[in-house]
Design a protein around this motif. Structure first.
Motif, PDB file in Angstrom:
ATOM      1  N   VAL A 110     -65.164  16.656  62.208  1.00  0.00           N
ATOM      2  CA  VAL A 110     -65.002  16.439  60.767  1.00  0.00           C
ATOM      3  C   VAL A 110     -63.523  16.186  60.491  1.00  0.00           C
ATOM      4  O   VAL A 110     -62.671  16.929  60.975  1.00  0.00           O
ATOM      5  CB  VAL A 110     -65.470  17.701  60.001  1.00  0.00           C
ATOM      6  CG1 VAL A 110     -65.136  17.589  58.525  1.00  0.00           C
ATOM      7  CG2 VAL A 110     -66.960  17.927  60.201  1.00  0.00           C
ATOM      8  N   LEU A 169     -64.028  17.182  52.785  1.00  0.00           N
ATOM      9  CA  LEU A 169     -64.400  16.408  53.952  1.00  0.00           C
ATOM     10  C   LEU A 169     -64.193  14.925  53.636  1.00  0.00           C
ATOM     11  O   LEU A 169     -64.618  14.455  52.577  1.00  0.00           O
ATOM     12  CB  LEU A 169     -65.872  16.691  54.252  1.00  0.00           C
ATOM     13  CG  LEU A 169     -66.547  15.999  55.429  1.00  0.00           C
ATOM     14  CD1 LEU A 169     -67.708  16.866  55.893  1.00  0.00           C
ATOM     15  CD2 LEU A 169     -67.054  14.622  55.066  1.00  0.00           C
ATOM     16  N   LEU A 170     -63.521  14.206  54.538  1.00  0.00           N
ATOM     17  CA  LEU A 170     -63.337  12.769  54.334  1.00  0.00           C
ATOM     18  C   LEU A 170     -64.362  11.974  55.126  1.00  0.00           C
ATOM     19  O   LEU A 170     -64.981  11.045  54.638  1.00  0.00           O
ATOM     20  CB  LEU A 170     -61.927  12.350  54.783  1.00  0.00           C
ATOM     21  CG  LEU A 170     -61.688  10.831  54.776  1.00  0.00           C
ATOM     22  CD1 LEU A 170     -61.525  10.323  53.340  1.00  0.00           C
ATOM     23  CD2 LEU A 170     -60.491  10.439  55.638  1.00  0.00           C
ATOM     24  N   VAL A 228     -76.459  19.488  70.539  1.00  0.00           N
ATOM     25  CA  VAL A 228     -76.881  18.099  70.326  1.00  0.00           C
ATOM     26  C   VAL A 228     -76.415  17.692  68.928  1.00  0.00           C
ATOM     27  O   VAL A 228     -76.402  18.517  68.015  1.00  0.00           O
ATOM     28  CB  VAL A 228     -78.427  18.017  70.404  1.00  0.00           C
ATOM     29  CG1 VAL A 228     -78.888  16.576  70.277  1.00  0.00           C
ATOM     30  CG2 VAL A 228     -78.913  18.624  71.698  1.00  0.00           C
ATOM     31  N   ASP A 229     -76.038  16.450  68.776  1.00  0.00           N
ATOM     32  CA  ASP A 229     -75.642  15.954  67.444  1.00  0.00           C
ATOM     33  C   ASP A 229     -74.453  16.699  66.846  1.00  0.00           C
ATOM     34  O   ASP A 229     -74.374  16.916  65.647  1.00  0.00           O
ATOM     35  CB  ASP A 229     -76.823  16.009  66.460  1.00  0.00           C
ATOM     36  CG  ASP A 229     -77.950  15.088  66.882  1.00  0.00           C
ATOM     37  OD1 ASP A 229     -77.650  14.077  67.539  1.00  0.00           O
ATOM     38  OD2 ASP A 229     -79.116  15.388  66.571  1.00  0.00           O
ATOM     39  N   TYR A 230     -73.566  17.110  67.713  1.00  0.00           N
ATOM     40  CA  TYR A 230     -72.301  17.711  67.285  1.00  0.00           C
ATOM     41  C   TYR A 230     -71.433  16.597  66.690  1.00  0.00           C
ATOM     42  O   TYR A 230     -71.518  15.443  67.097  1.00  0.00           O
ATOM     43  CB  TYR A 230     -71.619  18.280  68.519  1.00  0.00           C
ATOM     44  CG  TYR A 230     -70.764  19.506  68.337  1.00  0.00           C
ATOM     45  CD1 TYR A 230     -71.265  20.766  68.655  1.00  0.00           C
ATOM     46  CD2 TYR A 230     -69.442  19.407  67.914  1.00  0.00           C
ATOM     47  CE1 TYR A 230     -70.468  21.899  68.551  1.00  0.00           C
ATOM     48  CE2 TYR A 230     -68.642  20.539  67.799  1.00  0.00           C
ATOM     49  CZ  TYR A 230     -69.157  21.787  68.120  1.00  0.00           C
ATOM     50  OH  TYR A 230     -68.372  22.894  68.027  1.00  0.00           O
ATOM     51  N   ARG A 231     -70.598  16.926  65.752  1.00  0.00           N
ATOM     52  CA  ARG A 231     -69.676  15.936  65.181  1.00  0.00           C
ATOM     53  C   ARG A 231     -68.332  16.598  64.965  1.00  0.00           C
ATOM     54  O   ARG A 231     -68.248  17.810  64.798  1.00  0.00           O
ATOM     55  CB  ARG A 231     -70.134  15.460  63.796  1.00  0.00           C
ATOM     56  CG  ARG A 231     -71.424  14.689  63.749  1.00  0.00           C
ATOM     57  CD  ARG A 231     -71.864  14.569  62.305  1.00  0.00           C
ATOM     58  NE  ARG A 231     -73.245  14.107  62.218  1.00  0.00           N
ATOM     59  CZ  ARG A 231     -73.587  12.829  62.046  1.00  0.00           C
ATOM     60  NH1 ARG A 231     -72.655  11.909  61.922  1.00  0.00           N
ATOM     61  NH2 ARG A 231     -74.848  12.483  61.993  1.00  0.00           N
ATOM     62  N   LEU A 239     -67.791  26.594  54.868  1.00  0.00           N
ATOM     63  CA  LEU A 239     -68.445  26.337  53.572  1.00  0.00           C
ATOM     64  C   LEU A 239     -69.347  27.507  53.200  1.00  0.00           C
ATOM     65  O   LEU A 239     -69.347  27.990  52.072  1.00  0.00           O
ATOM     66  CB  LEU A 239     -69.296  25.063  53.641  1.00  0.00           C
ATOM     67  CG  LEU A 239     -68.571  23.722  53.752  1.00  0.00           C
ATOM     68  CD1 LEU A 239     -69.591  22.606  53.995  1.00  0.00           C
ATOM     69  CD2 LEU A 239     -67.740  23.419  52.506  1.00  0.00           C
ATOM     70  N   TRP A 251     -66.815  23.830  60.139  1.00  0.00           N
ATOM     71  CA  TRP A 251     -66.809  23.424  58.727  1.00  0.00           C
ATOM     72  C   TRP A 251     -68.020  24.021  57.988  1.00  0.00           C
ATOM     73  O   TRP A 251     -67.882  24.557  56.886  1.00  0.00           O
ATOM     74  CB  TRP A 251     -66.806  21.892  58.638  1.00  0.00           C
ATOM     75  CG  TRP A 251     -66.765  21.359  57.229  1.00  0.00           C
ATOM     76  CD1 TRP A 251     -67.713  20.642  56.598  1.00  0.00           C
ATOM     77  CD2 TRP A 251     -65.685  21.497  56.289  1.00  0.00           C
ATOM     78  NE1 TRP A 251     -67.321  20.328  55.328  1.00  0.00           N
ATOM     79  CE2 TRP A 251     -66.073  20.843  55.098  1.00  0.00           C
ATOM     80  CE3 TRP A 251     -64.432  22.121  56.335  1.00  0.00           C
ATOM     81  CZ2 TRP A 251     -65.266  20.782  53.964  1.00  0.00           C
ATOM     82  CZ3 TRP A 251     -63.623  22.071  55.205  1.00  0.00           C
ATOM     83  CH2 TRP A 251     -64.035  21.405  54.046  1.00  0.00           C
ATOM     84  N   ALA A 252     -69.190  23.966  58.623  1.00  0.00           N
ATOM     85  CA  ALA A 252     -70.396  24.513  57.982  1.00  0.00           C
ATOM     86  C   ALA A 252     -70.229  26.008  57.729  1.00  0.00           C
ATOM     87  O   ALA A 252     -70.596  26.520  56.663  1.00  0.00           O
ATOM     88  CB  ALA A 252     -71.621  24.264  58.863  1.00  0.00           C
ATOM     89  N   LYS A 253     -69.650  26.699  58.704  1.00  0.00           N
ATOM     90  CA  LYS A 253     -69.458  28.146  58.564  1.00  0.00           C
ATOM     91  C   LYS A 253     -68.450  28.441  57.454  1.00  0.00           C
ATOM     92  O   LYS A 253     -68.646  29.331  56.634  1.00  0.00           O
ATOM     93  CB  LYS A 253     -68.975  28.719  59.902  1.00  0.00           C
ATOM     94  CG  LYS A 253     -68.857  30.216  59.957  1.00  0.00           C
ATOM     95  CD  LYS A 253     -68.791  30.669  61.421  1.00  0.00           C
ATOM     96  CE  LYS A 253     -68.694  32.176  61.549  1.00  0.00           C
ATOM     97  NZ  LYS A 253     -67.329  32.678  61.382  1.00  0.00           N
ATOM     98  N   THR A 287     -66.975  12.012  58.952  1.00  0.00           N
ATOM     99  CA  THR A 287     -67.457  12.673  60.163  1.00  0.00           C
ATOM    100  C   THR A 287     -67.594  11.631  61.268  1.00  0.00           C
ATOM    101  O   THR A 287     -67.953  10.474  61.011  1.00  0.00           O
ATOM    102  CB  THR A 287     -68.826  13.355  59.946  1.00  0.00           C
ATOM    103  OG1 THR A 287     -69.750  12.377  59.472  1.00  0.00           O
ATOM    104  CG2 THR A 287     -68.738  14.487  58.945  1.00  0.00           C
ATOM    105  N   THR A 341     -77.799  23.375  69.039  1.00  0.00           N
ATOM    106  CA  THR A 341     -76.603  23.015  68.276  1.00  0.00           C
ATOM    107  C   THR A 341     -75.591  22.215  69.099  1.00  0.00           C
ATOM    108  O   THR A 341     -74.588  21.755  68.557  1.00  0.00           O
ATOM    109  CB  THR A 341     -75.916  24.288  67.748  1.00  0.00           C
ATOM    110  OG1 THR A 341     -75.911  25.261  68.798  1.00  0.00           O
ATOM    111  CG2 THR A 341     -76.647  24.839  66.546  1.00  0.00           C
ATOM    112  N   ASP A 353     -67.929  20.310  63.387  1.00  0.00           N
ATOM    113  CA  ASP A 353     -68.799  20.512  62.221  1.00  0.00           C
ATOM    114  C   ASP A 353     -69.368  21.926  62.109  1.00  0.00           C
ATOM    115  O   ASP A 353     -69.559  22.411  60.992  1.00  0.00           O
ATOM    116  CB  ASP A 353     -69.890  19.429  62.129  1.00  0.00           C
ATOM    117  CG  ASP A 353     -71.022  19.625  63.117  1.00  0.00           C
ATOM    118  OD1 ASP A 353     -70.786  19.454  64.323  1.00  0.00           O
ATOM    119  OD2 ASP A 353     -72.137  19.928  62.667  1.00  0.00           O
ATOM    120  N   PRO A 354     -69.601  22.671  63.214  1.00  0.00           N
ATOM    121  CA  PRO A 354     -70.061  24.051  63.017  1.00  0.00           C
ATOM    122  C   PRO A 354     -69.008  24.908  62.309  1.00  0.00           C
ATOM    123  O   PRO A 354     -69.339  25.754  61.484  1.00  0.00           O
ATOM    124  CB  PRO A 354     -70.313  24.558  64.439  1.00  0.00           C
ATOM    125  CG  PRO A 354     -70.547  23.330  65.240  1.00  0.00           C
ATOM    126  CD  PRO A 354     -69.641  22.301  64.646  1.00  0.00           C
TER     127      PRO A 354
END
Lengths: 421, 269
Positions: free
Chosen positions: B90, B196-197, B85-88, B184, B180-182, B199, B83, B177-178
């Motif tokens: 938001v 979300l506008l 890798v590819d973190y963003r 949601l 935000w995912a949590k 990323t 997780t 983003d983790p």
């Protein structure tokens, strides 16, 4: 994270305008669950936030957000199942359906699917879960000391359970308390002493199963549930016997040392089968005759109804006790010797107790004779003597039903505590 | 005999103790001794790494960048979570703020997490700047400097950002983003108010950092054992879930480039 559509789409869902946090993730997660790694869910959505939200959620959930396209305000999203399952457990069963019995669903018919698989010995590392439910790996192993079927089981246990739950009654409502009016003082004193004695015995009948229920592996759930009904029955009996002693101008009688000694010895056995044999086959069995006697000679309707209802409940407990003793003896004949030794040991322990005790015996004579006049006492004395004979004869029958021959049964019955229970 | 690896981690939450106790037990069973010490903040942990008190630091991206800069590059990343890798980051907006594109953020208020959070403050500003937003002039910044020293690990400042946007205190906000995912998944987002506008591009988050001087013979087997942790093993799954990953990966460092630039650009020491 997009890629060519080489995935196998195995599930589809139209999310309409539902947002990710409004419940869409519930559908997505549940539709992905049954897929295997690489199989995909195709989702359509009119909600503009959904593609980004799902892309982010996929990273957290370990799935692959394969592709998202948008046309005429509608997104099409393909999500590939990742390699990890959400729950480390075998798949659930599906399509299990119990038979109906008239308009009811009866425990006698619930041996279906994996739930029907009753083992002779439940596995170590048990769980607080219905038999046959897939257990998630990593769940704690809970140890139960009663894991062998022959240590706890009784045939017809499901039928006994259904009878028990459908025969429940309410101590406050189902006894004709309003018909309770002052009666002859000597008879009331006898009633109060007998009610106190009955309540004492029912404490033992409540506390003995209470000590074992927590040790029963839930694999043998029918027995754990049935014994729970026994406890509820005994609680209600304690309630109504105590209420009767307190309700008509008398009061509680004496809890005698002899009775307490006898009851204390019922708490001794460390194995369920022996405890159940002493309590339910011999003790509660004898109580059936006592309660029938008290019902027959009751001085008024409230006491009669109390004894009638208690006897009906006790009859179930005795049926269970006999059925379990029989099951245990059939599984291993040494159980019979164990029960015999327990009866001998209890008799030895109680050898200082020579009879039911003057307080109880006198009360039974006055109660059944209807007072303390000479003619009443003569009648009562005869009735109590006959009661002892009936108790012995019926104990022998019950022991025979449990699997003892006549000679053994007669010997054990004579050793049984004069305290009745 | 060389002493076992001594690893440092920051105590951002009580669960840090069962996580590393569990991983220590796992490594012990795999024949790889390890002990760990906890720091209250990443700055002390980086000091301890550089002074040689610890062999390996479980670092945030900012802590890694600091260690790298302070050692002139004489440190290396050993492993990271899948997780990381590819973190963003938001960018969230209020639905009623009239913001439909990144350009619309001009003139609006933007809530940010802790000033030492790579994902909720430093990198959002860095990436917005590359979308032609002058983050000093165009935005009214509302900073939630909570749990400073823990580099945003606690999530407290991200919760504050989400609350600020949901309540109208800010028109937009930045979270990882983790988070935000949590949110949601836990249905903690009121989608009538917040969405979300945008990323940011992806970047890397945490890693195990060691000095160049740590012998590969010491860390190699340790990392190999870590990479073998299995999400299908229930005991290990419990640890991995707490730490927020499904498997460990060998370190990749390309994804830290943006943070190096951001730290330089924003004058963060």
């Amino acid at each position: 994270m997009t890629g060519p559509i080489t995935t196998k789409i195995k599930a589809r869902y139209d999310g309409e305008d539902l947002g990710a946090s409004e419940g869409l993730l519930v559908a997505v997660a549940r539709l992905l669950d049954p897929l295997v790694e690489g199989e995909a869910l195709e989702l359509t959505s009119e909600n503009p936030s959904v593609p980004d939200d799902l892309r982010i959620w996929c990273r957290r959930a370990g799935h692959r957000f394969a592709i998202a396209t948008r046309e005429n305000g509608k997104s099409t999203i393909v999500i590939e199942r990742g390699r990890f399952v959400r729950t480390l457990a075998d798949p659930v069963e599906w399509g299990v359906r119990m038979q109906r019995r008239g308009d009811t669903i009866d425990m006698r018919d619930w041996q279906v699917g994996r739930h029907a698989d009753i083992q002779e010995e439940a596995a170590r590392g048990g769980s607080l879960a219905p038999r046959g439910a897939p257990l998630e790996r990593g769940a704690p192993g809970i140890e139960f000391s009663i894991r062998k079927r022959s240590d706890i089981w009784a045939n017809a246990i499901s039928e006994l359970y259904e009878q028990a739950t459908s025969s429940q009654w309410v101590g406050a409502r189902d006894i004709p308390w309003l018909k309770l009016t002052p009666i002859d003082e000597q008879v009331e004193r006898a009633v109060c002493q007998i009610m106190t004695f009955l309540a004492e015995n029912e404490y033992a009948a409540l506390y003995v199963p209470a000590r074992f229920i927590g040790q029963i592996h839930p694999h043998f759930t029918e027995v754990a549930l049935f014994l729970t009904t026994v406890m509820v029955d005994e609680a209600r009996h304690i309630e109504v016997f105590t209420k009767r002693a307190l309700a008509n101008g008398g009061g509680l009688g004496i809890a005698s040392a002899a009775t307490q000694l006898s009851l204390a010895s019922l708490l001794e056995p460390k194995d369920f089968s022996t405890a159940s044999f002493l309590l339910s086959v011999l003790g509660e069995g004898t109580f059936l005759d006592l309660l029938a006697f008290l019902e027959e000679h009751a001085p008024e309707q409230a006491t009669r109804e109390i004894c009638r209802r208690a006897r009906q409940d006790e009859a179930r407990h005795v049926r269970f006790g006999i059925a379990h003793a029989r099951y245990a003896i059939e599984a291993d004949v040494r159980a019979a010797r164990r029960f015999g030794s327990a009866v001998e040991a209890r008799a030895e322990f109680l050898k200082s107790v020579s009879g039911v005790g003057a307080l109880i015996e006198e009360s039974l004579i006055i109660y059944s004779g209807g007072g303390m006049s000479p003619s009443s006492l003569r009648a009562g004395t005869g009735r109590v003597a006959a009661l002892y004979e009936t108790m012995h004869a019926n104990r022998v029958k019950r022991l025979a039903a449990a699997g003892f021959d006549t000679e053994q049964a007669d010997h054990m019955s004579r050793l049984h505590t004069p305290n009745f229970m | 005999m060389t002493r076992p690896i001594l690893m440092g981690a920051v105590a951002y939450d009580p669960k840090v103790v069962p996580i590393w106790d569990g991983i220590r037990e796992y490594l012990k069973a795999a024949g790889r001794g390890m002990d760990y010490v906890l720091f209250s903040n990443y700055e002390s942990q980086v000091d301890a790494l550089i002074s040689g008190f610890i062999d390996i630091a479980w670092n945030t991206n900012l802590a890694y960048v600091r260690a790298y800069r302070r050692t002139n590059g004489r440190c290396r990343a050993l492993a990271m979570r899948d997780t990381d890798v590819d973190y963003r980051s938001v960018i969230l907006v209020r639905n009623d703020a009239g913001i439909n594109s990144v350009a619309d953020l001009r003139g609006k208020s933007l809530a940010l997490g802790s000033r030492d959070s790579g994902h909720a403050a430093i990198l959002p500003l860095y990436f917005l700047k590359r979308q032609d937003i002058d983050t000093q002039r165009d935005l009214k910044l509302l900073r939630f400097d909570l749990d400073v020293g823990k580099h945003g690990d606690t999530g407290a400042s991200e919760s504050a950002v989400l609350n600020a946007v949901a309540s109208g205190q800010a028109e937009a906000g930045a979270v990882g983003d983790p988070f935000w995912a949590k949110a949601l998944e836990e249905r903690a987002v009121d989608s009538d108010k917040v969405r979300l506008l945008w990323t940011t591009p992806t970047y890397h988050h945490c890693n195990f950092t060691a000095l160049d001087s740590l012998d590969e013979a010491r860390f190699g087997p340790w990392v190999d054992a870590l990479l073998r942790m299995d999400y299908n093993n229930p005991t290990q799954r419990r640890l991995l879930d707490m730490e927020g990953l499904k498997r460990w990966l060998p370190a990749q460092t390309e994804g830290y480039r943006t943070l190096f630039e951001a730290v330089e650009e924003q004058g963060i020491e």
